[in-house]
Design an enzyme around this catalytic site. Structure first.
Site, PDB file in Angstrom:
ATOM      1  CB  SER A   1     -13.091 -10.346  -5.074  1.00 17.62           C
ATOM      2  OG  SER A   1     -13.813  -9.321  -5.718  1.00 17.62           O
TER       3      SER A   1
ATOM      4  CE1 TYR B   1     -16.397 -14.016  -7.225  1.00 23.64           C
ATOM      5  CE2 TYR B   1     -16.490 -11.652  -6.810  1.00 23.64           C
ATOM      6  CZ  TYR B   1     -15.791 -12.773  -7.213  1.00 23.64           C
ATOM      7  OH  TYR B   1     -14.475 -12.643  -7.606  1.00 23.64           O
TER       8      TYR B   1
HETATM    9  P1  NAP Z   1     -11.888 -17.129 -15.237  1.00 24.44           P
HETATM   10  O1  NAP Z   1     -11.201 -16.369 -16.313  1.00 24.44           O
HETATM   11  O2  NAP Z   1     -13.364 -17.352 -15.315  1.00 24.44           O
HETATM   12  O3  NAP Z   1     -11.143 -18.536 -15.046  1.00 24.44           O
HETATM   13  C1  NAP Z   1     -11.636 -19.398 -14.082  1.00 24.44           C
HETATM   14  C2  NAP Z   1     -10.697 -20.576 -13.916  1.00 24.44           C
HETATM   15  O4  NAP Z   1     -11.195 -21.372 -12.835  1.00 24.44           O
HETATM   16  C3  NAP Z   1     -10.654 -21.479 -15.115  1.00 24.44           C
HETATM   17  O5  NAP Z   1      -9.357 -22.039 -15.186  1.00 24.44           O
HETATM   18  C4  NAP Z   1     -11.700 -22.540 -14.792  1.00 24.44           C
HETATM   19  O6  NAP Z   1     -11.457 -23.789 -15.429  1.00 24.44           O
HETATM   20  C5  NAP Z   1     -11.492 -22.676 -13.306  1.00 24.44           C
HETATM   21  N1  NAP Z   1     -12.635 -23.191 -12.559  1.00 24.44           N
HETATM   22  C6  NAP Z   1     -13.903 -22.728 -12.540  1.00 24.44           C
HETATM   23  N2  NAP Z   1     -14.662 -23.468 -11.715  1.00 24.44           N
HETATM   24  C7  NAP Z   1     -13.847 -24.417 -11.196  1.00 24.44           C
HETATM   25  C8  NAP Z   1     -14.035 -25.496 -10.300  1.00 24.44           C
HETATM   26  N3  NAP Z   1     -15.231 -25.741  -9.742  1.00 24.44           N
HETATM   27  N4  NAP Z   1     -12.971 -26.289 -10.013  1.00 24.44           N
HETATM   28  C9  NAP Z   1     -11.764 -26.063 -10.568  1.00 24.44           C
HETATM   29  N5  NAP Z   1     -11.529 -25.047 -11.424  1.00 24.44           N
HETATM   30  C10 NAP Z   1     -12.555 -24.249 -11.738  1.00 24.44           C
HETATM   31  O7  NAP Z   1     -11.651 -16.412 -13.810  1.00 24.44           O
HETATM   32  P2  NAP Z   1     -10.605 -15.256 -13.376  1.00 24.44           P
HETATM   33  O8  NAP Z   1     -11.196 -13.946 -13.709  1.00 24.44           O
HETATM   34  O9  NAP Z   1      -9.245 -15.588 -13.820  1.00 24.44           O
HETATM   35  O10 NAP Z   1     -10.722 -15.383 -11.787  1.00 24.44           O
HETATM   36  C11 NAP Z   1      -9.819 -16.151 -11.016  1.00 24.44           C
HETATM   37  C12 NAP Z   1     -10.057 -15.837  -9.551  1.00 24.44           C
HETATM   38  O11 NAP Z   1      -9.883 -14.437  -9.303  1.00 24.44           O
HETATM   39  C13 NAP Z   1     -11.467 -16.177  -9.054  1.00 24.44           C
HETATM   40  O12 NAP Z   1     -11.402 -16.686  -7.731  1.00 24.44           O
HETATM   41  C14 NAP Z   1     -12.166 -14.838  -9.068  1.00 24.44           C
HETATM   42  O13 NAP Z   1     -13.237 -14.786  -8.169  1.00 24.44           O
HETATM   43  C15 NAP Z   1     -11.032 -13.924  -8.677  1.00 24.44           C
HETATM   44  N6  NAP Z   1     -11.246 -12.537  -9.084  1.00 24.44           N
HETATM   45  C16 NAP Z   1     -11.367 -12.204 -10.405  1.00 24.44           C
HETATM   46  C17 NAP Z   1     -11.585 -10.866 -10.743  1.00 24.44           C
HETATM   47  C18 NAP Z   1     -11.735 -10.397 -12.164  1.00 24.44           C
HETATM   48  O14 NAP Z   1     -12.137  -9.249 -12.393  1.00 24.44           O
HETATM   49  N7  NAP Z   1     -11.437 -11.217 -13.152  1.00 24.44           N
HETATM   50  C19 NAP Z   1     -11.685  -9.891  -9.718  1.00 24.44           C
HETATM   51  C20 NAP Z   1     -11.563 -10.282  -8.407  1.00 24.44           C
HETATM   52  C21 NAP Z   1     -11.340 -11.608  -8.088  1.00 24.44           C
HETATM   53  P3  NAP Z   1     -11.957 -24.085 -16.965  1.00 24.44           P
HETATM   54  O15 NAP Z   1     -10.971 -23.389 -17.870  1.00 24.44           O
HETATM   55  O16 NAP Z   1     -11.903 -25.554 -17.084  1.00 24.44           O
HETATM   56  O17 NAP Z   1     -13.337 -23.520 -17.087  1.00 24.44           O
END
Ligand code: NAP
Length: 253
Positions: free
Chosen positions: A148, A162
Site C-alpha cells: 500500500s 496498517y
Molecule cells: P476488501 O475489499 O476488504 O477484500 C478483502 C478480501 O480479503 C476479502 O476477499 C476477504 O474475504 C479477505 N480476507 C479478509 N481477512 C482475511 C483473512 N484473515 N484471511 C483470508 N482472507 C481474508 O479489500 P481490498 O480493498 O480488495 O484489499 C485487498 C488488499 O489490497 C489488502 O491487502 C489491502 O490492504 C490492499 N490495499 C487496498 C487498498 C484500497 O484502497 N482498497 C489500497 C492499498 C492496499 P471475505 O470476502 O470472506 O471477507
C-alpha cells in the site's frame, strides 16, 4: 495450442472473493491459471468468483481460511496441491481498522492487524517457496504481495498500524525477493493508492475514496481491475527480470 489454453498451473489468491483479490483471480484465470479463491467468511462472494472463473473455462475452488492461522494456511495449500502445480501466489488478504490514534490502540487491534497482514503473508509465502523453489525440486513461480502507499504516508491519526504492517510487506518483498531469486521465484509487490473496494466501509468510512478523490493527482480513485492488471503483469514472463520491486499504482498519490 497456446499456453493459456493448455493451462499455466495454479494461482492462489488470498482474499480472492472480493475487491482487488477478486479482480486478480478473474484476471489470472483469463491468463490461463486455475485459481484457488481463498476467503475469510463471505462464502457467497467466493462462490460467485469461482463461478465466474469456471465460466471462463478454468478450474477454481473456494477455500475458506484465515491467512493468520497456520492450520488454515496449510489446509489451503494442500487443497491447491490437488489442483495442480503452484505457479503464482497473490498475497492479497489484508485488513484495516477504525481510524484511531496510536495511544488508543488496544492489543487485540494490533494483534489482528499484524497477524493477518504480516504473519499471514509470511506463512503463505513460506508454503509457496516450499513448492516453487528449485531448491526443493520445484519449477519456479511468482509471488506478488499487496502492499500500500500507506507506509509512504504513515497514515497519522488513522491507521499507523496498517501503514506499519504494509511497511513490513515492503521489507519482506525485497528480502525474500533476493533470497529466492536464484531459485526460479520472483517476489514483487504492488503498492495501491485509494482503490474503490469495500475495505473502506470495513474501516468505517465507506465513501473514503470519493472524499479524498480531489487530493489524488489523477483526481479519481482506482479500480480493482487497474491494480489487478499490474499483478497479472508481475506474474507473467513479461516481468522476467523484475525482482523485489514495488510497483506504485496510485494515480500519483
Ligand atoms: P476488501 O475489499 O476488504 O477484500 C478483502 C478480501 O480479503 C476479502 O476477499 C476477504 O474475504 C479477505 N480476507 C479478509 N481477512 C482475511 C483473512 N484473515 N484471511 C483470508 N482472507 C481474508 O479489500 P481490498 O480493498 O480488495 O484489499 C485487498 C488488499 O489490497 C489488502 O491487502 C489491502 O490492504 C490492499 N490495499 C487496498 C487498498 C484500497 O484502497 N482498497 C489500497 C492499498 C492496499 P471475505 O470476502 O470472506 O471477507
Amino acid at each position: 495450442m497456446s499456453a493459456a489454453a493448455t493451462g499455466m498451473g495454479v494461482a492462489i489468491v488470498t482474499g480472492g472473493s472480493r475487491g482487488i483479490g477478486r479482480a486478480c483471480a478473474l484476471g489470472l484465470a483469463e491468463d490461463g491459471y486455475d485459481v484457488v479463491v481463498n476467503y475469510a467468511g463471505n462464502k457467497v462472494a467466493a462462490d460467485e468468483t469461482v463461478a465466474a472463473i469456471l465460466a471462463k473455462g478454468r478450474k477454481a475452488v473456494a477455500i475458506q481460511g484465515d491467512v493468520g492461522s497456520e492450520g488454515d494456511v496449510l489446509a489451503m495449500f494442500a487443497a491447491a496441491d490437488k489442483l495442480g502445480r503452484l505457479a503464482v501466489l497473490v498475497n492479497n488478504a489484508g485488513v484495516i481498522d477504525r481510524a484511531q490514534r496510536v495511544e488508543d490502540y488496544d492489543l487485540a487491534r494490533l494483534e489482528r492487524m499484524m497477524t493477518i497482514n504480516v504473519i499471514g503473508s509470511f506463512l503463505c509465502a513460506r508454503e509457496a517457496v516450499k513448492r516453487m523453489s528449485t531448491r526443493h525440486g520445484g519449477k519456479g513461480g511468482a509471488i506478488i504481495n499487496l502492499s500500500s502507499i500507506a507506509p509512504t504516508l504513515g497514515a497519522p491519526g488513522q491507521y499507523v498500524d496498517y501503514a506499519a504492517s504494509k511497511g513490513a510487506i515492503d521489507a519482506m518483498t525485497l528480502g525474500l525477493g533476493r533470497e529466492v531469486a536464484a531459485e526460479g521465484i520472483r517476489v514483487n509487490a504492488v503498492r495501491p493508492g485509494l482503490i474503490e473496494t469495500e475495505i473502506h466501509a470495513s474501516g468505517g468510512i465507506p465513501d473514503r475514496v470519493s472524499q479524498l478523490a480531489d487530493t489524488i493527482p489523477i483526481k479519481r480513485g482506482g479500480s480493482a481491475e487497474e491494480v489487478a492488471e499490474c499483478v497479472r503483469w508481475l506474474a507473467s514472463d513479461k516481468a522476467s527480470y523484475v525482482v523485489g520491486a514495488i510497483l506504485t499504482v496510485s494515480g500519483g498519490r
